[in-house]
Design a protein around this motif. Sequence first.
Motif, PDB file in Angstrom:
ATOM      1  N   VAL A 123       0.581   8.209   7.406  1.00  0.00           N
ATOM      2  CA  VAL A 123       1.901   7.895   6.860  1.00  0.00           C
ATOM      3  C   VAL A 123       1.781   7.740   5.354  1.00  0.00           C
ATOM      4  O   VAL A 123       0.944   6.987   4.859  1.00  0.00           O
ATOM      5  CB  VAL A 123       2.453   6.589   7.477  1.00  0.00           C
ATOM      6  CG1 VAL A 123       3.745   6.168   6.809  1.00  0.00           C
ATOM      7  CG2 VAL A 123       2.636   6.733   8.976  1.00  0.00           C
ATOM      8  N   ASN A 124       2.615   8.482   4.629  1.00  0.00           N
ATOM      9  CA  ASN A 124       2.707   8.331   3.176  1.00  0.00           C
ATOM     10  C   ASN A 124       4.133   8.656   2.760  1.00  0.00           C
ATOM     11  O   ASN A 124       4.971   9.022   3.588  1.00  0.00           O
ATOM     12  CB  ASN A 124       1.672   9.197   2.452  1.00  0.00           C
ATOM     13  CG  ASN A 124       1.786  10.649   2.807  1.00  0.00           C
ATOM     14  OD1 ASN A 124       2.880  11.201   2.879  1.00  0.00           O
ATOM     15  ND2 ASN A 124       0.644  11.285   3.043  1.00  0.00           N
ATOM     16  N   SER A 125       4.416   8.550   1.481  1.00  0.00           N
ATOM     17  CA  SER A 125       5.789   8.706   1.007  1.00  0.00           C
ATOM     18  C   SER A 125       6.306  10.139   1.094  1.00  0.00           C
ATOM     19  O   SER A 125       7.513  10.358   1.030  1.00  0.00           O
ATOM     20  CB  SER A 125       5.918   8.193  -0.431  1.00  0.00           C
ATOM     21  OG  SER A 125       5.046   8.899  -1.275  1.00  0.00           O
ATOM     22  N   THR A 126       5.435  11.118   1.245  1.00  0.00           N
ATOM     23  CA  THR A 126       5.916  12.493   1.378  1.00  0.00           C
ATOM     24  C   THR A 126       6.334  12.824   2.808  1.00  0.00           C
ATOM     25  O   THR A 126       7.180  13.687   3.015  1.00  0.00           O
ATOM     26  CB  THR A 126       4.847  13.512   0.926  1.00  0.00           C
ATOM     27  OG1 THR A 126       3.678  13.333   1.721  1.00  0.00           O
ATOM     28  CG2 THR A 126       4.514  13.335  -0.538  1.00  0.00           C
ATOM     29  N   THR A 127       5.770  12.139   3.782  1.00  0.00           N
ATOM     30  CA  THR A 127       6.097  12.424   5.184  1.00  0.00           C
ATOM     31  C   THR A 127       7.029  11.396   5.810  1.00  0.00           C
ATOM     32  O   THR A 127       7.723  11.704   6.775  1.00  0.00           O
ATOM     33  CB  THR A 127       4.818  12.528   6.033  1.00  0.00           C
ATOM     34  OG1 THR A 127       4.068  11.320   5.901  1.00  0.00           O
ATOM     35  CG2 THR A 127       3.976  13.722   5.631  1.00  0.00           C
ATOM     36  N   LYS A 149       0.840  -1.202   0.000  1.00  0.00           N
ATOM     37  CA  LYS A 149       0.000   0.000   0.000  1.00  0.00           C
ATOM     38  C   LYS A 149       0.873   1.250   0.000  1.00  0.00           C
ATOM     39  O   LYS A 149       0.582   2.217  -0.709  1.00  0.00           O
ATOM     40  CB  LYS A 149      -0.920   0.019   1.226  1.00  0.00           C
ATOM     41  CG  LYS A 149      -2.075  -0.932   1.142  1.00  0.00           C
ATOM     42  CD  LYS A 149      -2.936  -0.823   2.385  1.00  0.00           C
ATOM     43  CE  LYS A 149      -4.104  -1.779   2.334  1.00  0.00           C
ATOM     44  NZ  LYS A 149      -4.951  -1.665   3.537  1.00  0.00           N
ATOM     45  N   TYR A 150       1.935   1.244   0.798  1.00  0.00           N
ATOM     46  CA  TYR A 150       2.837   2.394   0.862  1.00  0.00           C
ATOM     47  C   TYR A 150       3.485   2.642  -0.503  1.00  0.00           C
ATOM     48  O   TYR A 150       3.563   3.776  -0.966  1.00  0.00           O
ATOM     49  CB  TYR A 150       3.894   2.154   1.932  1.00  0.00           C
ATOM     50  CG  TYR A 150       4.953   3.219   2.000  1.00  0.00           C
ATOM     51  CD1 TYR A 150       4.716   4.413   2.658  1.00  0.00           C
ATOM     52  CD2 TYR A 150       6.193   3.032   1.398  1.00  0.00           C
ATOM     53  CE1 TYR A 150       5.685   5.402   2.721  1.00  0.00           C
ATOM     54  CE2 TYR A 150       7.168   4.011   1.453  1.00  0.00           C
ATOM     55  CZ  TYR A 150       6.910   5.196   2.113  1.00  0.00           C
ATOM     56  OH  TYR A 150       7.875   6.163   2.162  1.00  0.00           O
ATOM     57  N   GLU A 151       3.937   1.568  -1.140  1.00  0.00           N
ATOM     58  CA  GLU A 151       4.586   1.697  -2.446  1.00  0.00           C
ATOM     59  C   GLU A 151       3.629   2.190  -3.525  1.00  0.00           C
ATOM     60  O   GLU A 151       4.039   2.823  -4.489  1.00  0.00           O
ATOM     61  CB  GLU A 151       5.217   0.374  -2.856  1.00  0.00           C
ATOM     62  CG  GLU A 151       6.451   0.019  -2.032  1.00  0.00           C
ATOM     63  CD  GLU A 151       7.006  -1.350  -2.356  1.00  0.00           C
ATOM     64  OE1 GLU A 151       6.407  -2.074  -3.189  1.00  0.00           O
ATOM     65  OE2 GLU A 151       8.035  -1.708  -1.761  1.00  0.00           O
ATOM     66  N   ARG A 152       2.360   1.895  -3.377  1.00  0.00           N
ATOM     67  CA  ARG A 152       1.341   2.366  -4.330  1.00  0.00           C
ATOM     68  C   ARG A 152       1.006   3.841  -4.130  1.00  0.00           C
ATOM     69  O   ARG A 152       0.256   4.427  -4.912  1.00  0.00           O
ATOM     70  CB  ARG A 152       0.055   1.563  -4.171  1.00  0.00           C
ATOM     71  CG  ARG A 152       0.112   0.178  -4.710  1.00  0.00           C
ATOM     72  CD  ARG A 152      -1.251  -0.458  -4.564  1.00  0.00           C
ATOM     73  NE  ARG A 152      -1.206  -1.858  -4.891  1.00  0.00           N
ATOM     74  CZ  ARG A 152      -2.124  -2.730  -4.498  1.00  0.00           C
ATOM     75  NH1 ARG A 152      -3.141  -2.348  -3.760  1.00  0.00           N
ATOM     76  NH2 ARG A 152      -2.015  -3.994  -4.841  1.00  0.00           N
ATOM     77  N   GLY A 153       1.500   4.422  -3.047  1.00  0.00           N
ATOM     78  CA  GLY A 153       1.226   5.827  -2.775  1.00  0.00           C
ATOM     79  C   GLY A 153       0.021   6.063  -1.898  1.00  0.00           C
ATOM     80  O   GLY A 153      -0.409   7.202  -1.721  1.00  0.00           O
TER      81      GLY A 153
END
Length: 109
Positions: free
Chosen positions: A76-80, A62-66
């Motif tokens: 929590v996401n890839s920008t933070t 899920k994290y890798e999918r954005g």
Amino acid sequence: MGYLFWFGIVALVFALMHYFTELNGKQKGMISLVVTLVIAAAIAYNIQSDRERAKVSAIELKYERGETLVCQGIEVNSTTFGYSVGTQSFVGNRGTKHYQQIINARECQ
């Protein structure tokens, strides 16, 4: 398949005790029970570990999918947050209010 192997080991131990020892029936039963319980505990541990591994893999995907995850009440996401594969945790990115904060991936939903 592996569980059948361990069942065979228990049966072999029981057969060896039955035919080649001078233990009474109660002692043989106790030994068989202890061996069976140890193997059952190992199987239960493996099943739980597989479930945890699958959960972390789904979170990582899920994290890798954005997608945005919720971990300990924090989005929590890839920008933070960055993801550390080795520790299976999210680390707060520089310039965010969560800088250097570490969150274990197992604590995410």
